[in-house]
Design an enzyme around this catalytic site. Structure first.
Site, PDB file in Angstrom:
ATOM      1  N   GLY A  12       0.840  -1.205   0.000  1.00  0.00           N
ATOM      2  CA  GLY A  12       0.000   0.000   0.000  1.00  0.00           C
ATOM      3  C   GLY A  12       0.872   1.250   0.000  1.00  0.00           C
ATOM      4  N   ARG A  26      19.714  10.134  -2.953  1.00  0.00           N
ATOM      5  CA  ARG A  26      20.735  11.163  -2.696  1.00  0.00           C
ATOM      6  C   ARG A  26      21.890  10.613  -1.856  1.00  0.00           C
ATOM      7  NH1 ARG A  26      18.539  17.260  -2.857  1.00  0.00           N
ATOM      8  NH2 ARG A  26      17.165  16.962  -4.633  1.00  0.00           N
ATOM      9  N   ARG A  73       0.808  -4.714  -6.199  1.00  0.00           N
ATOM     10  CA  ARG A  73       0.822  -5.976  -5.449  1.00  0.00           C
ATOM     11  C   ARG A  73       0.989  -7.104  -6.458  1.00  0.00           C
ATOM     12  NH1 ARG A  73      -0.824  -4.346  -0.095  1.00  0.00           N
ATOM     13  NH2 ARG A  73      -2.308  -2.640  -0.211  1.00  0.00           N
ATOM     14  N   GLY A 103       5.679  -2.769   3.500  1.00  0.00           N
ATOM     15  CA  GLY A 103       5.288  -3.380   4.770  1.00  0.00           C
ATOM     16  C   GLY A 103       5.828  -4.796   4.905  1.00  0.00           C
ATOM     17  N   ASP A 104       5.228  -5.540   5.837  1.00  0.00           N
ATOM     18  CA  ASP A 104       5.676  -6.903   6.138  1.00  0.00           C
ATOM     19  C   ASP A 104       5.712  -7.820   4.913  1.00  0.00           C
ATOM     20  OD1 ASP A 104       6.403  -7.113   8.772  1.00  0.00           O
ATOM     21  OD2 ASP A 104       4.324  -7.243   9.478  1.00  0.00           O
ATOM     22  N   GLY A 105       4.678  -7.705   4.060  1.00  0.00           N
ATOM     23  CA  GLY A 105       4.617  -8.545   2.858  1.00  0.00           C
ATOM     24  C   GLY A 105       5.803  -8.272   1.954  1.00  0.00           C
ATOM     25  N   THR A 126       4.251   2.194   5.517  1.00  0.00           N
ATOM     26  CA  THR A 126       2.845   1.761   5.453  1.00  0.00           C
ATOM     27  C   THR A 126       2.072   2.560   6.502  1.00  0.00           C
ATOM     28  OG1 THR A 126       1.324  -0.087   5.834  1.00  0.00           O
ATOM     29  CG2 THR A 126       3.412  -0.241   6.943  1.00  0.00           C
ATOM     30  N   ASP A 128      -0.478   1.781   8.289  1.00  0.00           N
ATOM     31  CA  ASP A 128      -1.110   1.039   9.393  1.00  0.00           C
ATOM     32  C   ASP A 128      -0.250   0.906  10.659  1.00  0.00           C
ATOM     33  OD1 ASP A 128      -3.192   0.654   7.695  1.00  0.00           O
ATOM     34  OD2 ASP A 128      -2.778  -1.470   7.298  1.00  0.00           O
ATOM     35  N   ASP A 130       1.791  -1.479  11.251  1.00  0.00           N
ATOM     36  CA  ASP A 130       1.611  -2.878  11.663  1.00  0.00           C
ATOM     37  C   ASP A 130       2.856  -3.741  11.447  1.00  0.00           C
ATOM     38  OD1 ASP A 130       1.602  -2.824   8.935  1.00  0.00           O
ATOM     39  OD2 ASP A 130      -0.180  -4.060   8.671  1.00  0.00           O
ATOM     40  N   GLY A 171      -6.561  -0.189   9.126  1.00  0.00           N
ATOM     41  CA  GLY A 171      -5.804  -0.948  10.133  1.00  0.00           C
ATOM     42  C   GLY A 171      -6.537  -2.214  10.529  1.00  0.00           C
ATOM     43  N   ARG A 172      -6.646  -3.160   9.571  1.00  0.00           N
ATOM     44  CA  ARG A 172      -7.465  -4.344   9.863  1.00  0.00           C
ATOM     45  C   ARG A 172      -6.819  -5.285  10.882  1.00  0.00           C
ATOM     46  NH1 ARG A 172      -8.465  -6.590   4.091  1.00  0.00           N
ATOM     47  NH2 ARG A 172      -8.629  -4.374   3.744  1.00  0.00           N
ATOM     48  N   ALA A 187     -12.012  10.552  21.949  1.00  0.00           N
ATOM     49  CA  ALA A 187     -13.230   9.874  21.474  1.00  0.00           C
ATOM     50  C   ALA A 187     -13.942   9.165  22.624  1.00  0.00           C
ATOM     51  CB  ALA A 187     -12.868   8.875  20.385  1.00  0.00           C
ATOM     52  N   GLU A 223     -11.317  -0.880  10.363  1.00  0.00           N
ATOM     53  CA  GLU A 223     -11.994  -1.503   9.221  1.00  0.00           C
ATOM     54  C   GLU A 223     -12.102  -3.029   9.384  1.00  0.00           C
ATOM     55  OE1 GLU A 223      -9.637  -1.130   5.634  1.00  0.00           O
ATOM     56  OE2 GLU A 223      -7.801  -1.545   6.719  1.00  0.00           O
TER      57      GLU A 223
HETATM   58  P1  ATP Z   1       0.913  -2.815   3.380  1.00  0.00           P
HETATM   59  O1  ATP Z   1       1.035  -3.220   4.813  1.00  0.00           O
HETATM   60  O2  ATP Z   1       0.895  -1.358   3.181  1.00  0.00           O
HETATM   61  O3  ATP Z   1      -0.181  -3.519   2.662  1.00  0.00           O
HETATM   62  P2  ATP Z   1       2.813  -4.770   2.451  1.00  0.00           P
HETATM   63  O4  ATP Z   1       4.194  -4.695   1.925  1.00  0.00           O
HETATM   64  O5  ATP Z   1       2.615  -5.627   3.673  1.00  0.00           O
HETATM   65  O6  ATP Z   1       2.309  -3.278   2.666  1.00  0.00           O
HETATM   66  P3  ATP Z   1       1.495  -6.728   0.788  1.00  0.00           P
HETATM   67  O7  ATP Z   1       0.470  -6.576  -0.260  1.00  0.00           O
HETATM   68  O8  ATP Z   1       1.242  -7.673   1.909  1.00  0.00           O
HETATM   69  O9  ATP Z   1       1.825  -5.251   1.309  1.00  0.00           O
HETATM   70  O10 ATP Z   1       2.871  -7.207   0.098  1.00  0.00           O
HETATM   71  C1  ATP Z   1       3.414  -6.500  -0.996  1.00  0.00           C
HETATM   72  C2  ATP Z   1       3.959  -7.486  -1.986  1.00  0.00           C
HETATM   73  O11 ATP Z   1       5.002  -8.262  -1.368  1.00  0.00           O
HETATM   74  C3  ATP Z   1       2.949  -8.526  -2.474  1.00  0.00           C
HETATM   75  O12 ATP Z   1       2.135  -8.044  -3.525  1.00  0.00           O
HETATM   76  C4  ATP Z   1       3.859  -9.653  -2.927  1.00  0.00           C
HETATM   77  O13 ATP Z   1       4.409  -9.349  -4.200  1.00  0.00           O
HETATM   78  C5  ATP Z   1       4.995  -9.597  -1.895  1.00  0.00           C
HETATM   79  N1  ATP Z   1       4.728 -10.561  -0.817  1.00  0.00           N
HETATM   80  C6  ATP Z   1       3.776 -10.488   0.143  1.00  0.00           C
HETATM   81  N2  ATP Z   1       3.797 -11.569   0.958  1.00  0.00           N
HETATM   82  C7  ATP Z   1       4.798 -12.355   0.504  1.00  0.00           C
HETATM   83  C8  ATP Z   1       5.338 -13.618   0.910  1.00  0.00           C
HETATM   84  N3  ATP Z   1       4.841 -14.306   1.967  1.00  0.00           N
HETATM   85  N4  ATP Z   1       6.371 -14.130   0.202  1.00  0.00           N
HETATM   86  C9  ATP Z   1       6.878 -13.463  -0.861  1.00  0.00           C
HETATM   87  N5  ATP Z   1       6.411 -12.266  -1.299  1.00  0.00           N
HETATM   88  C10 ATP Z   1       5.404 -11.716  -0.642  1.00  0.00           C
END
Ligand code: ATP
Length: 320
Positions: A12, A26, A73, A103-105, A126, A128, A130, A171-172, A187, A223
């Site tokens: 995100g 830079r 994504r 983020g974590d993903g 991110t 959230d 999180d 922030g789910r 609040a 949410e």
């Molecule tokens: P936000 O918290 O803002 O959503 P995020 O980085 O956690 O950010 P995600 O959509 O979970 O967002 O992950 C971003 C991308 O990272 C995914 O579209 C995917 O390409 C990759 N990704 C997510 N999870 C994994 C995983 N377990 N292994 C490998 N790649 C991943």
């Protein structure tokens, strides 16, 4: 030796990603590194959307929301063949290292890339807040300010009509946006994973407020926890409070980053280059702890859970 570094934004979008991009580019150029950007996150990496940039690329972006190199994504990144294709693209461009802002993903994806011999650094961006390995993410401060601006405006109108406002925020999996906004706005209620709904307590409180002729009530809800429209109907039935719902949605992602997010982005961005140029460092994730910029091995960071701020929950209960 590292000569070429690329940077991407993924997951995100969050305000402050551009400020971070600027800092990474830079700081790299300052050290004599050839700097590259990758458009459209990990998807763009797999497709080879890679471009060398100079300092001009970073002009006038520090205050811009969103991300000028876009985000995307790509669920298929969990497939080892796709990861290999991404690593091959970097090797084709002779890029030695990658900075990923997300983020974590995103960090899990970077971790998979690191196993292909690419040195990576992850920066938490991110709204959230999180991410387990940091106390604060880039974008959280701006999103919180945006939520507060919206609620300040809502208070004017709900106070004029003696209404209860149910406000849904992002922030789910992590209630930080909801809880910090509840504290900042004073609040009357907050409903999030760390502070679940207790209907009887909420209705009793709203009935009391109604009896005391209070001008309005603000309830903040994370949410995807419950249907706020159903809850609004129930509140009207059980308390007599005229109740309206507001879903803030993607408005929370937009806007110029706060000064706090810009400074955090600058510190983390510069740190990423320092880590990549340190031969003794493996792939790392950057974070904040006690106000200091810290870094952790990526394997450790991706397995950390976000610590819920129980102290904050107690404070909210005490001050409500
Ligand atoms: P936000 O918290 O803002 O959503 P995020 O980085 O956690 O950010 P995600 O959509 O979970 O967002 O992950 C971003 C991308 O990272 C995914 O579209 C995917 O390409 C990759 N990704 C997510 N999870 C994994 C995983 N377990 N292994 C490998 N790649 C991943």
């Amino acid at each position: 030796m590292i000569r070429k570094i690329a940077v991407l934004t993924s997951g995100g979008d969050a305000p402050g990603m551009n400020a971070c991009l600027r800092a990474v580019i830079r700081a790299g150029l300052y050290q004599g590194i050839d700097m590259y950007v990758i458009y459209d996150g990990l998807r763009g990496l797999v497709e080879g959307q890679i471009k060398q940039v100079n300092k001009d690329f970073t002009q006038d972006i520090i205050n811009r929301g969103g991300t000028i190199i876009r985000s995307a994504r790509l669920p298929e990144f969990k497939d080892p063949i796709v990861v290999e294709r991404a690593a091959d693209q970097l090797k084709d461009f002779e890029i030695d290292a990658l900075v990923g802002i997300g983020g974590d993903g995103t960090f899990r994806g970077l971790n998979d890339l690191a196993k292909h011999g690419i040195k990576v650094v992850g920066i938490p961006g991110t709204i959230d807040n999180d991410v387990g390995s940091t106390e604060q993410t880039i974008g959280f401060s701006t999103a919180l300010n945006t939520i507060c601006e919206c609620i300040d405006k809502l208070k004017d109108t709900s106070g004029s009509h003696q209404r209860c406002s149910l406000i849904e925020v992002m922030g789910r999996h992590c209630g930080d946006l909801a809880m910090y906004a509840a504290l900042a706005e004073g609040a009357e209620g907050v409903i999030c994973v760390e502070h679940p709904l207790k209907e009887d307590v909420l209705f009793r409180k709203l009935r009391k407020m109604k009896a005391q002729n209070k001008s309005h009530a603000i309830i903040i809800v994370s949410e995807n926890l419950l249907d706020i429209h159903d809850l609004a109907k129930k509140i009207e039935e059980k308390t007599g409070f005229d109740t309206r719902t507001e879903v803030l949605g993607r408005l929370q992602r937009g806007g110029s980053p706060s000064a706090e997010d810009r400074v955090l982005a600058a510190r983390m961005g510069a740190k990423s280059i320092e880590l990549l140029l340190n031969d003794k460092c493996d792939s790392r994730i950057i974070g904040v702890k006690g106000g200091q910029i810290v870094d952790l091995p990526i394997e450790e960071a991706v397995n950390m859970k976000h610590e819920h701020t129980h102290g904050l929950r107690d404070l909210i209960d005490m001050l409500q």
